[in-house]
Structure formats: C-alpha cells, structure tokens
Design a protein around this motif. Structure first.
Motif, PDB file in Angstrom:
ATOM      1  N   GLU A  66       0.671  -1.175   0.040  1.00 15.80           N
ATOM      2  CA  GLU A  66       0.074   0.152  -0.024  1.00 15.80           C
ATOM      3  C   GLU A  66       0.893   1.224   0.185  1.00 15.80           C
ATOM      4  O   GLU A  66       0.408   2.214  -0.583  1.00 15.80           O
ATOM      5  CB  GLU A  66      -0.894   0.007   1.188  1.00 15.80           C
ATOM      6  N   ALA A  67       1.939   1.095   0.544  1.00 13.32           N
ATOM      7  CA  ALA A  67       2.729   2.485   0.924  1.00 13.32           C
ATOM      8  C   ALA A  67       3.959   2.612  -0.396  1.00 13.32           C
ATOM      9  O   ALA A  67       4.419   3.433  -0.695  1.00 13.32           O
ATOM     10  CB  ALA A  67       3.683   2.258   2.094  1.00 13.32           C
ATOM     11  N   GLY A  68       4.023   1.433  -1.255  1.00 17.98           N
ATOM     12  CA  GLY A  68       4.714   1.537  -2.263  1.00 17.98           C
ATOM     13  C   GLY A  68       6.182   1.356  -2.276  1.00 17.98           C
ATOM     14  O   GLY A  68       6.910   1.978  -2.849  1.00 17.98           O
ATOM     15  N   VAL A  69       6.348   0.502  -0.987  1.00 15.98           N
ATOM     16  CA  VAL A  69       8.081   0.443  -0.716  1.00 15.98           C
ATOM     17  C   VAL A  69       8.150  -1.082  -0.525  1.00 15.98           C
ATOM     18  O   VAL A  69       7.262  -1.924  -0.545  1.00 15.98           O
ATOM     19  CB  VAL A  69       8.140   1.222   0.790  1.00 15.98           C
ATOM     20  N   THR A  70       9.402  -1.250  -0.338  1.00 14.92           N
ATOM     21  CA  THR A  70       9.849  -2.953  -0.122  1.00 14.92           C
ATOM     22  C   THR A  70       9.606  -3.228   1.255  1.00 14.92           C
ATOM     23  O   THR A  70       9.443  -2.121   2.481  1.00 14.92           O
ATOM     24  CB  THR A  70      11.104  -2.986  -0.402  1.00 14.92           C
ATOM     25  N   LYS A  71       9.325  -4.202   1.755  1.00 19.07           N
ATOM     26  CA  LYS A  71       9.465  -4.920   3.181  1.00 19.07           C
ATOM     27  C   LYS A  71      10.777  -4.349   3.761  1.00 19.07           C
ATOM     28  O   LYS A  71      10.793  -4.312   4.974  1.00 19.07           O
ATOM     29  CB  LYS A  71       9.357  -6.441   3.245  1.00 19.07           C
ATOM     30  N   ALA A  72      11.905  -4.593   2.925  1.00 21.14           N
ATOM     31  CA  ALA A  72      13.022  -4.175   3.587  1.00 21.14           C
ATOM     32  C   ALA A  72      13.090  -2.585   4.157  1.00 21.14           C
ATOM     33  O   ALA A  72      13.705  -2.308   5.001  1.00 21.14           O
ATOM     34  CB  ALA A  72      14.308  -4.208   2.634  1.00 21.14           C
ATOM     35  N   ALA A  73      12.292  -1.737   3.279  1.00 23.88           N
ATOM     36  CA  ALA A  73      12.274  -0.337   3.780  1.00 23.88           C
ATOM     37  C   ALA A  73      11.232  -0.110   4.866  1.00 23.88           C
ATOM     38  O   ALA A  73      11.682   0.439   5.801  1.00 23.88           O
ATOM     39  CB  ALA A  73      11.934   0.535   2.570  1.00 23.88           C
ATOM     40  N   LEU A  74      10.329  -0.866   4.992  1.00 22.68           N
ATOM     41  CA  LEU A  74       9.390  -0.798   6.175  1.00 22.68           C
ATOM     42  C   LEU A  74      10.208  -1.284   7.410  1.00 22.68           C
ATOM     43  O   LEU A  74      10.368  -0.624   8.418  1.00 22.68           O
ATOM     44  CB  LEU A  74       8.269  -1.908   6.068  1.00 22.68           C
ATOM     45  N   TYR A  75      11.113  -2.337   7.292  1.00 25.64           N
ATOM     46  CA  TYR A  75      11.774  -2.870   8.522  1.00 25.64           C
ATOM     47  C   TYR A  75      12.821  -1.865   8.765  1.00 25.64           C
ATOM     48  O   TYR A  75      13.167  -1.833   9.791  1.00 25.64           O
ATOM     49  CB  TYR A  75      12.406  -4.300   8.119  1.00 25.64           C
ATOM     50  N   GLY A  76      13.672  -1.215   7.717  1.00 24.65           N
ATOM     51  CA  GLY A  76      14.837  -0.385   7.720  1.00 24.65           C
ATOM     52  C   GLY A  76      14.026   0.942   8.608  1.00 24.65           C
ATOM     53  O   GLY A  76      14.958   1.430   9.466  1.00 24.65           O
ATOM     54  N   ASN A  77      13.037   1.137   8.580  1.00 27.55           N
ATOM     55  CA  ASN A  77      12.295   2.520   9.136  1.00 27.55           C
ATOM     56  C   ASN A  77      11.972   2.387  10.482  1.00 27.55           C
ATOM     57  O   ASN A  77      11.776   3.130  11.423  1.00 27.55           O
ATOM     58  CB  ASN A  77      11.374   3.078   8.183  1.00 27.55           C
ATOM     59  N   PHE A  78      11.358   0.860  10.743  1.00 28.35           N
ATOM     60  CA  PHE A  78      10.522   0.661  12.057  1.00 28.35           C
ATOM     61  C   PHE A  78      11.003  -0.484  12.809  1.00 28.35           C
ATOM     62  O   PHE A  78      10.472  -0.795  14.109  1.00 28.35           O
ATOM     63  CB  PHE A  78       9.008   0.545  11.864  1.00 28.35           C
ATOM     64  N   GLY A  79      12.046  -1.163  12.271  1.00 28.27           N
ATOM     65  CA  GLY A  79      12.586  -2.588  12.720  1.00 28.27           C
ATOM     66  C   GLY A  79      11.779  -3.946  12.737  1.00 28.27           C
ATOM     67  O   GLY A  79      12.320  -4.812  12.753  1.00 28.27           O
ATOM     68  N   SER A  80      10.394  -3.520  13.018  1.00 23.38           N
ATOM     69  CA  SER A  80       9.457  -4.619  13.076  1.00 23.38           C
ATOM     70  C   SER A  80       8.131  -4.292  13.209  1.00 23.38           C
ATOM     71  O   SER A  80       7.856  -3.020  13.139  1.00 23.38           O
ATOM     72  CB  SER A  80       9.501  -5.412  14.659  1.00 23.38           C
ATOM     73  N   LYS A  81       7.119  -5.186  12.822  1.00 21.83           N
ATOM     74  CA  LYS A  81       5.450  -4.555  12.952  1.00 21.83           C
ATOM     75  C   LYS A  81       5.202  -4.124  14.158  1.00 21.83           C
ATOM     76  O   LYS A  81       4.728  -2.981  14.367  1.00 21.83           O
ATOM     77  CB  LYS A  81       4.730  -5.905  12.533  1.00 21.83           C
ATOM     78  N   SER A  82       5.767  -4.627  15.352  1.00 19.93           N
ATOM     79  CA  SER A  82       5.469  -4.006  16.764  1.00 19.93           C
ATOM     80  C   SER A  82       6.068  -2.562  16.603  1.00 19.93           C
ATOM     81  O   SER A  82       5.228  -1.467  17.119  1.00 19.93           O
ATOM     82  CB  SER A  82       6.048  -4.840  17.715  1.00 19.93           C
ATOM     83  N   GLY A  83       7.366  -2.453  16.049  1.00 18.61           N
ATOM     84  CA  GLY A  83       7.706  -0.939  16.230  1.00 18.61           C
ATOM     85  C   GLY A  83       6.740   0.116  15.187  1.00 18.61           C
ATOM     86  O   GLY A  83       6.558   1.242  15.538  1.00 18.61           O
ATOM     87  N   LEU A  84       6.595  -0.457  13.993  1.00 17.75           N
ATOM     88  CA  LEU A  84       5.464   0.194  13.339  1.00 17.75           C
ATOM     89  C   LEU A  84       4.080   0.420  14.140  1.00 17.75           C
ATOM     90  O   LEU A  84       3.623   1.584  13.924  1.00 17.75           O
ATOM     91  CB  LEU A  84       5.206  -0.660  11.963  1.00 17.75           C
ATOM     92  N   VAL A  85       3.473  -0.531  14.823  1.00 20.11           N
ATOM     93  CA  VAL A  85       2.301  -0.170  15.520  1.00 20.11           C
ATOM     94  C   VAL A  85       2.557   0.851  16.568  1.00 20.11           C
ATOM     95  O   VAL A  85       1.729   1.920  16.495  1.00 20.11           O
ATOM     96  CB  VAL A  85       1.876  -1.619  16.412  1.00 20.11           C
ATOM     97  N   VAL A  86       3.729   0.673  17.167  1.00 13.11           N
ATOM     98  CA  VAL A  86       4.181   1.924  18.207  1.00 13.11           C
ATOM     99  C   VAL A  86       4.177   3.195  17.349  1.00 13.11           C
ATOM    100  O   VAL A  86       3.502   4.235  17.937  1.00 13.11           O
ATOM    101  CB  VAL A  86       5.190   1.675  19.090  1.00 13.11           C
ATOM    102  N   ALA A  87       4.837   3.218  16.315  1.00 13.44           N
ATOM    103  CA  ALA A  87       4.687   4.705  15.718  1.00 13.44           C
ATOM    104  C   ALA A  87       3.485   4.971  15.361  1.00 13.44           C
ATOM    105  O   ALA A  87       3.170   6.095  15.217  1.00 13.44           O
ATOM    106  CB  ALA A  87       5.826   4.516  14.219  1.00 13.44           C
TER     107      ALA A  87
END
Length: 189
Positions: free
Chosen positions: A37-58
């Motif tokens: 949906e964001a138009g990014v790779t999973k590596a970019a997602l993890y690179g920015n937030f570390g984990s799904k939990s980190g993304l949820v917190v953010a």
C-alpha cells in the motif's frame, strides 16, 4: 504501484499503516500489505520501523500527536477551563465522525494487545493518562478550592468519554457524545 523515494519511505509506510490498521485492525494487516500500500519494499519498512511492533507503536504515537493537536485547536477557542473540558467532547465527536465511527484507535489497539507489558499498551496508557491529566488540570484551574473534587470529576469525565466513544461505534453517529456532553455539563456545573 510506484515505489517511494529514499527518505520518504517511513512517511509513506506510516500513512499506509495508519489507514489500514485503523480500518481493518492491527492483527488483520500484515507487513506485506502495508509495504504494498505504501509502495515500498518490506526491507524499507523494516529499515524504518524495525518490526511490525515498532510500526504499530509509531502509528499510535503519530495518532496521539495528531489527537493532541486537534484537542489543542478545539479547546484553544475557550478561555474558561470548564468550557475547555466540554470542548474535549466536541473534539472526540469531530475526530470519530471523520474516521467513520470505527472507535478509538487506542481502545482498539488495547483490545488487540492484551499483555499490559506490551509496548503497544504502554503507548495506549500514555495517551489515556495524558487526556486524563489534561481534564484534571483544567478542572483544578476551574475549581481551585477542591483538588480532590477535580480529580474525582476527571475520573468521571474519562468514563463518559470512553463510554461515548464505544457507544458511538454501535450507534454509528454522534448521539452518545451529545448525551455525554450534556452529563458532563451537569457534573461540571
């Protein structure tokens, strides 16, 4: 779907996650869906937030920041502390009606993360504690003679707000906030 430019991947991921987590539920949405949906790779997602939990917190921290801005904007029009407290009910109604009455993102997150020690629950507690603190501070300003009464009243108003929020999801409309505000007006008189 176009890929995000380096540097704005985190912003795009957070925006996509915010929409998807709120609309569909946090556990129902995988990182693959958020990344797509964001138009990014999973590596970019993890690179920015570390984990799904980190993304949820953010996601929740960003929602909290935006909520605080909304409350400040709506309550700033009122000089009287009692009117500021009542304006919080208006802020809740405006916020939830804009989001289609899916409820409070923090209540929703708390129901999906039952462990009180989970970092997600810590963000939820911070959000609710900050709101309670705001109400308490305004009530103490308005009732300088009795801080215990102001504290107890803040507890009661939080219950009204939380109840109106949950009930508005079932009602799919603002009527619970109108009722809660009417009760709050009586309690703060």
């Amino acid at each position: 779907m176009a890929r995000a430019r380096p540097g704005d991947a985190g912003t795009k991921v957070l925006k996509a996650a915010s929409t998807l987590f709120y609309r569909d539920g946090i556990h129902a949405v995988g990182v693959d869906t958020v990344a797509a949906e964001a138009g990014v790779t999973k590596a970019a997602l993890y690179g920015n937030f570390g984990s799904k939990s980190g993304l949820v917190v953010a996601y929740l921290r960003e929602r909290d920041r935006r909520w605080q801005e909304e409350v400040d904007r709506i309550t700033a029009a009122h000089a009287d502390p009692r009117e500021r407290v009542l304006a919080v009910f208006d802020a809740y109604e405006a916020w939830l009606s804009r989001d289609g009455y899916r409820g409070c993102a923090f209540q929703n997150a708390a129901s999906e993360f039952p462990d009180p020690a989970d970092p997600v629950r810590e963000v939820v507690r911070h959000h609710k504690t900050a709101l309670h603190g705001y109400l308490r501070a305004q009530l103490r300003r308005g009732d300088r003679g009795d801080p215990e009464r102001a504290d107890a009243l803040a507890d009661e108003l939080m219950l009204l707000l939380e109840g109106a929020t949950a009930t508005s999801v079932v009602a799919q409309g603002p009527q619970p906030f109108e009722t809660a505000k009417r009760l709050a007006r009586t309690l703060t008189a």
